[in-house]
Design an enzyme around this catalytic site. Structure first.
Site, PDB file in Angstrom:
ATOM      1  N   TYR A  96       0.848  -1.186   0.000  1.00 11.46           N
ATOM      2  CA  TYR A  96       0.000   0.000   0.000  1.00 11.46           C
ATOM      3  C   TYR A  96       0.886   1.238   0.000  1.00 11.46           C
ATOM      4  O   TYR A  96       1.520   1.574   0.987  1.00 11.46           O
ATOM      5  CB  TYR A  96      -0.929   0.023   1.213  1.00 11.46           C
ATOM      6  CG  TYR A  96      -1.806  -1.207   1.365  1.00 11.46           C
ATOM      7  CD1 TYR A  96      -2.094  -2.029   0.280  1.00 11.46           C
ATOM      8  CD2 TYR A  96      -2.339  -1.553   2.600  1.00 11.46           C
ATOM      9  CE1 TYR A  96      -2.885  -3.159   0.423  1.00 11.46           C
ATOM     10  CE2 TYR A  96      -3.142  -2.679   2.756  1.00 11.46           C
ATOM     11  CZ  TYR A  96      -3.408  -3.476   1.658  1.00 11.46           C
ATOM     12  OH  TYR A  96      -4.193  -4.586   1.815  1.00 11.46           O
ATOM     13  N   SER A 102     -12.457  -6.149   2.545  1.00 18.14           N
ATOM     14  CA  SER A 102     -13.592  -5.663   1.759  1.00 18.14           C
ATOM     15  C   SER A 102     -14.909  -6.127   2.367  1.00 18.14           C
ATOM     16  O   SER A 102     -15.787  -6.640   1.663  1.00 18.14           O
ATOM     17  CB  SER A 102     -13.491  -6.137   0.303  1.00 18.14           C
ATOM     18  OG  SER A 102     -14.354  -5.401  -0.530  1.00 18.14           O
TER      19      SER A 102
END
Length: 381
Positions: free
Chosen positions: A101, A250
């Site tokens: 990330y 998610s």
């Protein structure tokens, strides 16, 4: 989307929750700024859960997009620190990051954010993509060679401003490296005190068993939500058998389950949902039946659709801990409110029965990203 861009998107997406504010659509969010809806549940997370032997808050915080959103905007670093610290003030002790990330930059932001209370929280990160340790440049493919991973961990410790990583995942299984070599390194790093627990993200089932035989796996991190229930078939039963915790990434279905996407929503170039067939113009109208169901339950239980979606996950097993991510304060506080939503056994049964009537059309990810999930590691020679 070009193959190179799709692989880059896969790198960004893999292993963490997508953010409610991360992508551009034609619809507007139901909340903005720091305002909270009138039916907002309390935003303090009081619950605690166990991933193996590791205790964490019942709702975590994914920080994936705190360095750059999927639509390329750079969030205010000061505001990201504020969200991280407010989450802690509200009872969140579980923060999810990864080397990929940024790359690297999200770990720096998280390290800066939790510095005042580092010893009171659980920091996770992930390794496994082939990322240059000097420049942060992404190279093709995966890399879980032990010599490389050792260098990755040293860089993580510096970026996170810490002397240990509480939970370190292999982000994706490297098919070229025996998992026994990876788990053996994790065992060594745990002995050295640089890592306290380790886990696997989107692994093959036999790879989990092989890793667990070398040193106990603390958690599996896979996509799991009301719109994608794939782990229920084999992964979650395996976790129950082996005493491994489960962390859904998610958990809000890349914002779908928040309730503000409609049949006319179209996604901007670069938005991962633009290449996910479950969100195509052909499939959206059908799949919105799920959102209607969630909204119905939200009204019944005086909660928001996001809170219902997260609470349903937590109702499945006491060792499931979702990590919704966001770059907006209001969304973080709203997600925390899921800790206050309770489902009785009868409500779980009824909800699940109604859920079974909704058939989701389309794939959860493009094939170029899916190919990294469920992979088995090379056999140990």
């Amino acid at each position: 989307m070009k193959r190179r861009d799709l692989l880059k998107t896969g790198l960004l997406l893999a292993g963490a929750a997508m953010l409610p504010s991360a992508c551009t659509t034609l619809a507007a969010s139901s909340t903005s700024g720091n305002a909270l809806p009138s039916n907002q549940k309390a935003s303090t997370v009081k619950g605690r859960r166990k991933l193996g032997k590791l205790e964490v808050s019942s709702v975590g915080l994914g920080v994936q997009n705190m360095s750059r959103k999927y639509t390329t905007e750079v969030p205010s670093r000061t505001e990201m620190h504020h969200i991280i610290r407010t989450a802690f003030d509200q009872g969140v002790t579980f923060y999810d990051a990864a080397e990929a990330y940024g790359p690297h930059e999200v770990e720096r932001i998280l390290g800066e954010g939790v510095a005042p209370f580092r010893d009171k929280v659980v920091i996770t990160s992930k390794f496994g993509w082939n990322i240059d340790q000097e420049t942060g440049a992404r190279r093709p493919g995966l890399n879980s060679r032990p010599d490389h991973v050792r260098k990755v961990v040293e860089g993580m410790l510096k970026r996170l401003r810490t002397d240990r990583i509480d939970l370190l995942y292999q982000h994706r299984v490297d098919p070229a490296v025996p998992i026994e070599d990876v788990a053996g390194l994790m065992k060594d790093l745990i002995t050295e005190g640089k890592v306290l627990h380790y886990g696997l993200s989107e692994p093959g089932l036999q790879t989990v068993r092989r890793a667990h035989a070398v040193h106990p796996v603390t958690a599996i991190q896979n996509e799991y939500s009301l719109i994608w229930r794939g782990p229920e078939k084999e992964v979650i039963p395996l976790c129950e058998e082996l005493g491994i915790g489960f962390v859904p990434w998610s958990p809000l279905g890349v914002q779908f389950l928040t309730g503000w996407i409609d049949a006319n929503t179209r996604f901007a170039p670069g938005d991962i949902r633009a290449v996910e067939s479950r969100f195509s113009p052909e499939n959206l109208p059908n799949n919105l039946k799920l959102v209607d169901l969630v909204k119905k339950w939200a009204a019944q239980k005086e909660a928001t659709p996001a809170q219902i979606s997260l609470a349903w996950l937590m109702a499945q097993k006491p060792w499931i801990v979702p990590i919704p991510g966001t770059t907006q304060m209001a969304h973080m506080l709203e997600n925390n409110g899921a800790d206050h939503v309770r489902f009785s056994a009868e409500e779980v049964r009824q909800f699940t029965a109604e859920l079974a009537q909704v058939e989701i059309k389309g794939e959860r990810l493009p094939q170029m990203v899916l190919q990294f999930s469920g992979v088995e590691a090379a056999p140990k020679k």
